[in-house]
Motif scaffolding. Structure first.
Motif, PDB file in Angstrom:
ATOM      1  N   PHE A  12      49.440  38.116  44.957  1.00  0.00           N
ATOM      2  CA  PHE A  12      49.676  39.485  45.419  1.00  0.00           C
ATOM      3  C   PHE A  12      50.727  40.177  44.554  1.00  0.00           C
ATOM      4  CE2 PHE A  12      47.304  38.551  49.295  1.00  0.00           C
ATOM      5  CZ  PHE A  12      46.679  39.772  49.518  1.00  0.00           C
ATOM      6  N   GLU A  13      51.724  39.427  44.122  1.00  0.00           N
ATOM      7  CA  GLU A  13      52.734  40.009  43.231  1.00  0.00           C
ATOM      8  C   GLU A  13      52.102  40.481  41.925  1.00  0.00           C
ATOM      9  OE1 GLU A  13      55.493  36.832  42.776  1.00  0.00           O
ATOM     10  OE2 GLU A  13      56.566  37.234  44.652  1.00  0.00           O
ATOM     11  N   ALA A  14      51.113  39.726  41.450  1.00  0.00           N
ATOM     12  CA  ALA A  14      50.478  40.036  40.165  1.00  0.00           C
ATOM     13  C   ALA A  14      49.284  40.970  40.306  1.00  0.00           C
ATOM     14  CB  ALA A  14      50.035  38.737  39.481  1.00  0.00           C
ATOM     15  N   GLY A  15      48.832  41.212  41.537  1.00  0.00           N
ATOM     16  CA  GLY A  15      47.643  42.032  41.740  1.00  0.00           C
ATOM     17  C   GLY A  15      46.345  41.269  41.575  1.00  0.00           C
ATOM     18  N   VAL A  16      46.442  39.950  41.407  1.00  0.00           N
ATOM     19  CA  VAL A  16      45.253  39.101  41.348  1.00  0.00           C
ATOM     20  C   VAL A  16      44.540  39.124  42.703  1.00  0.00           C
ATOM     21  CG1 VAL A  16      44.521  36.670  41.201  1.00  0.00           C
ATOM     22  CG2 VAL A  16      46.064  37.644  39.476  1.00  0.00           C
ATOM     23  N   LEU A  17      45.320  39.180  43.768  1.00  0.00           N
ATOM     24  CA  LEU A  17      44.829  39.518  45.101  1.00  0.00           C
ATOM     25  C   LEU A  17      45.351  40.909  45.417  1.00  0.00           C
ATOM     26  CD1 LEU A  17      45.329  36.258  47.231  1.00  0.00           C
ATOM     27  CD2 LEU A  17      43.171  37.480  46.919  1.00  0.00           C
ATOM     28  N   ASP A  18      44.458  41.789  45.846  1.00  0.00           N
ATOM     29  CA  ASP A  18      44.840  43.177  46.091  1.00  0.00           C
ATOM     30  C   ASP A  18      43.888  43.750  47.134  1.00  0.00           C
ATOM     31  OD1 ASP A  18      46.066  45.617  45.882  1.00  0.00           O
ATOM     32  OD2 ASP A  18      45.524  45.978  43.792  1.00  0.00           O
ATOM     33  N   VAL A  19      44.428  44.366  48.167  1.00  0.00           N
ATOM     34  CA  VAL A  19      43.611  44.896  49.260  1.00  0.00           C
ATOM     35  C   VAL A  19      43.691  46.418  49.246  1.00  0.00           C
ATOM     36  CG1 VAL A  19      43.274  44.958  51.759  1.00  0.00           C
ATOM     37  CG2 VAL A  19      43.966  42.818  50.644  1.00  0.00           C
ATOM     38  N   GLU A  72      38.238  51.409  40.247  1.00  0.00           N
ATOM     39  CA  GLU A  72      39.364  50.833  39.502  1.00  0.00           C
ATOM     40  C   GLU A  72      39.464  49.351  39.856  1.00  0.00           C
ATOM     41  OE1 GLU A  72      41.179  52.050  37.232  1.00  0.00           O
ATOM     42  OE2 GLU A  72      40.940  54.231  37.385  1.00  0.00           O
ATOM     43  N   VAL A  73      39.366  48.492  38.859  1.00  0.00           N
ATOM     44  CA  VAL A  73      39.410  47.044  39.077  1.00  0.00           C
ATOM     45  C   VAL A  73      40.838  46.545  39.239  1.00  0.00           C
ATOM     46  CG1 VAL A  73      38.794  44.793  38.079  1.00  0.00           C
ATOM     47  CG2 VAL A  73      37.219  46.717  37.885  1.00  0.00           C
ATOM     48  N   GLY A  74      41.822  47.354  38.816  1.00  0.00           N
ATOM     49  CA  GLY A  74      43.212  46.937  38.928  1.00  0.00           C
ATOM     50  C   GLY A  74      43.478  45.686  38.124  1.00  0.00           C
ATOM     51  N   ASN A  75      44.195  44.734  38.738  1.00  0.00           N
ATOM     52  CA  ASN A  75      44.529  43.483  38.057  1.00  0.00           C
ATOM     53  C   ASN A  75      43.678  42.313  38.535  1.00  0.00           C
ATOM     54  OD1 ASN A  75      46.496  45.004  36.845  1.00  0.00           O
ATOM     55  ND2 ASN A  75      48.208  44.101  37.955  1.00  0.00           N
ATOM     56  N   LEU A  76      42.578  42.597  39.220  1.00  0.00           N
ATOM     57  CA  LEU A  76      41.706  41.499  39.640  1.00  0.00           C
ATOM     58  C   LEU A  76      41.238  40.735  38.406  1.00  0.00           C
ATOM     59  CD1 LEU A  76      39.466  43.162  42.405  1.00  0.00           C
ATOM     60  CD2 LEU A  76      41.590  41.874  42.693  1.00  0.00           C
TER      61      LEU A  76
END
Length: 483
Positions: free
Chosen positions: A399-406, A432-436
């Motif tokens: 979550f800190e890295a945005g690998v998990l993001d809701v 937007e895919v973000g950091n996934l």
């Protein structure tokens, strides 16, 4: 104790237990040994885990509403009404907002005011304040399996009291009852607190009492991509299994595209079984729950029944083990018991009409299953890598890295970099895919799907698509097309 995905010892659990039970005076009435003996007397027809196992074996899709009021007798009457008039297979106890925030003094004031008014002035059932004896009155007055549904970051005392009273299913998780519900509660705390809940239920399992556990699948409820909710569900399932939980239901919230929703349920079950077995939890029984549309509803009741019916049809065609049912009053606030029963009967009718029909495994469906699986694996494997082999630690770092993001989460611990929007067929993709941690071909897939819709609508891909899609169903459509 340091946060890690490792089963707590009895000493580690007991070192915290008294502190938990001392949070409110009713905690003193929890007696684990007595509770185990009480659970041994509960018949199979009122036992959540056993009913789910039977449903999975028989290919049934069971119905379950949301419901809860402040006073014991009124809550009993409500549940019995939903069983009789709504034909519900499984029954909930939805917990009030004060209890969810551990504000038990405010809760007691709500109970007292409700008694004076002669009606519920809370938006749910305050189980902690009613205590083991009060909650057990509900258990013994309702002839159906009962589940606690809430939204509580720290649900330890609530779990102790309701399970000791005889409830046989407990919903929630350290991620799914934090990120969508709280703003400033750390993931380290909620994952740790939910390890307590899972270890408690693991202790019951060690004594032969299987309590069903169900992470909250829909998360923020609106346009959550399947791979995001699946990753959270499977992680919470693994965390629960490590603490000794043996019966787990993983959930998914309806997105609205039939192919994608059916694919999502199938992918969730297949991936969960794969990852649970890979990490040594192959002895867990897994079932699935499909949540009818969790976003905005039309205010018109007839149109609302259309949304409910579509969710019901999708649940049975996907062969989910159970479906959480909405009401025609979703856009208006807390529903009447009559409206709640209507939603249940509508759903039951659709299930009965479609239960003998199988949705064909077309190439389109298989392709969607493959996409969801590939995306979910990218997330899960990166979480495990970030945690150096530990999903609890990895989840915090992810979550800190945005690998998990809701998307659209209130929590400051979710980066909120991903933006979902529908493609031209109404399936949820990522604008937007973000950091996934998706592979380049998966990122390109999402870009192509959004571009395809934009071309069809004669506009450039933009954030306006996201906004349009959020409100589309409440306005009578699935895709938010420009006027």
């Amino acid at each position: 104790m340091e946060l890690k995905n490792k089963k707590w010892t009895h000493d580690e659990f007991n070192a915290i237990r008294q502190e938990v039970l001392n949070q409110w005076p009713t905690g003193k009435d929890v007696n684990f040994e007595e509770a185990v003996k009480y659970h041994e007397t509960i018949p199979a027809k009122r036992h959540f885990a056993k009913r789910l196992v039977k449903a999975k074996k028989n290919g049934e899709t069971l119905t379950q509403p949301r419901a809860g009021v402040a006073l014991i007798d009124e809550h009993i009457n409500l549940l019995n009404f939903l069983k009789k008039e709504g034909e519900a297979d499984l029954l909930p106890t939805t917990i009030d907002s004060y209890t969810r925030q551990n504000q038990y003094e405010a809760c007691q004031k709500g109970i007292d005011e409700s008694l004076k008014a002669g009606r519920s002035l809370l938006n749910g059932f305050p189980a902690v304040n009613h205590g083991v004896a009060g909650v057990r009155r509900v258990v013994e007055s309702v002839d159906a399996p009962l589940q606690v549904r809430h939204g509580t970051p720290d649900a330890r005392l609530l779990g102790e009291i309701t399970i000791a009273a005889g409830y046989t299913s407990y919903e929630g998780g350290g991620i799914s009852y934090n990120i969508p519900y709280a703003k400033s509660v750390s993931l380290e705390k909620t994952i740790f607190d939910w390890q307590y809940c899972d270890r408690m239920i693991g202790l019951y399992a060690e004594h032969g009492i299987e309590i069903n556990r169900e992470p909250f699948g829909p998360l923020t409820g609106t346009l959550v991509p399947p791979s995001v909710s699946h990753a959270v569900a499977i992680i919470e399932g693994i965390l629960a299994a490590e603490q000794g939980v043996k019966n787990i239901t993983l959930g998914y919230g309806q997105c609205g595209n039939l192919i994608q929703d059916i694919a999502a349920i199938k992918a969730l079950e297949q991936l969960a079984e794969e990852y649970m077995a890979k990490h040594g939890y192959g002895d867990c029984v897994l079932t699935t729950v499909f949540h009818q549309w969790m976003g905005g509803f039309p205010q018109d009741e007839a149109k609302a029944f259309g949304v409910i019916s579509w969710g019901a049809a999708t649940a049975i065609l996907a062969k989910a083990t159970k479906v959480i049912v909405k009401t025609p009053h979703e856009a208006l606030g807390i529903p009447t018991k009559e409206a709640n029963a209507q939603g249940l009967r509508t759903t039951k009718q659709m299930i009965n009409m479609l239960k003998d029909q199988a949705f064909p495994l077309t190439s389109e469906l298989q392709a969607e299953i493959n996409i969801i699986k590939a995306e979910t694996r990218c997330i899960l494997d990166k979480v495990l890598e970030l945690g150096n082999g530990d999903y609890a630690v990895g989840s915090v770092r992810a979550f800190e890295a945005g690998v998990l993001d809701v998307p659209f989460a209130p929590s400051k611990f979710s980066l909120n970099k991903i933006l979902p929007a529908r493609d031209n067929n109404g399936a949820v993709r990522l604008f937007e895919v973000g950091n996934l941690p998706f592979t380049p071909d998966l990122v390109a897939f999402h870009q192509e799907k959004i571009a395809e819709r934009a071309k069809a609508e004669g506009r450039a891909p933009s954030f306006q698509m996201v906004i349009d899609d959020i409100y589309a169903i409440s306005k009578g459509n699935l895709v938010g097309r420009p006027r």
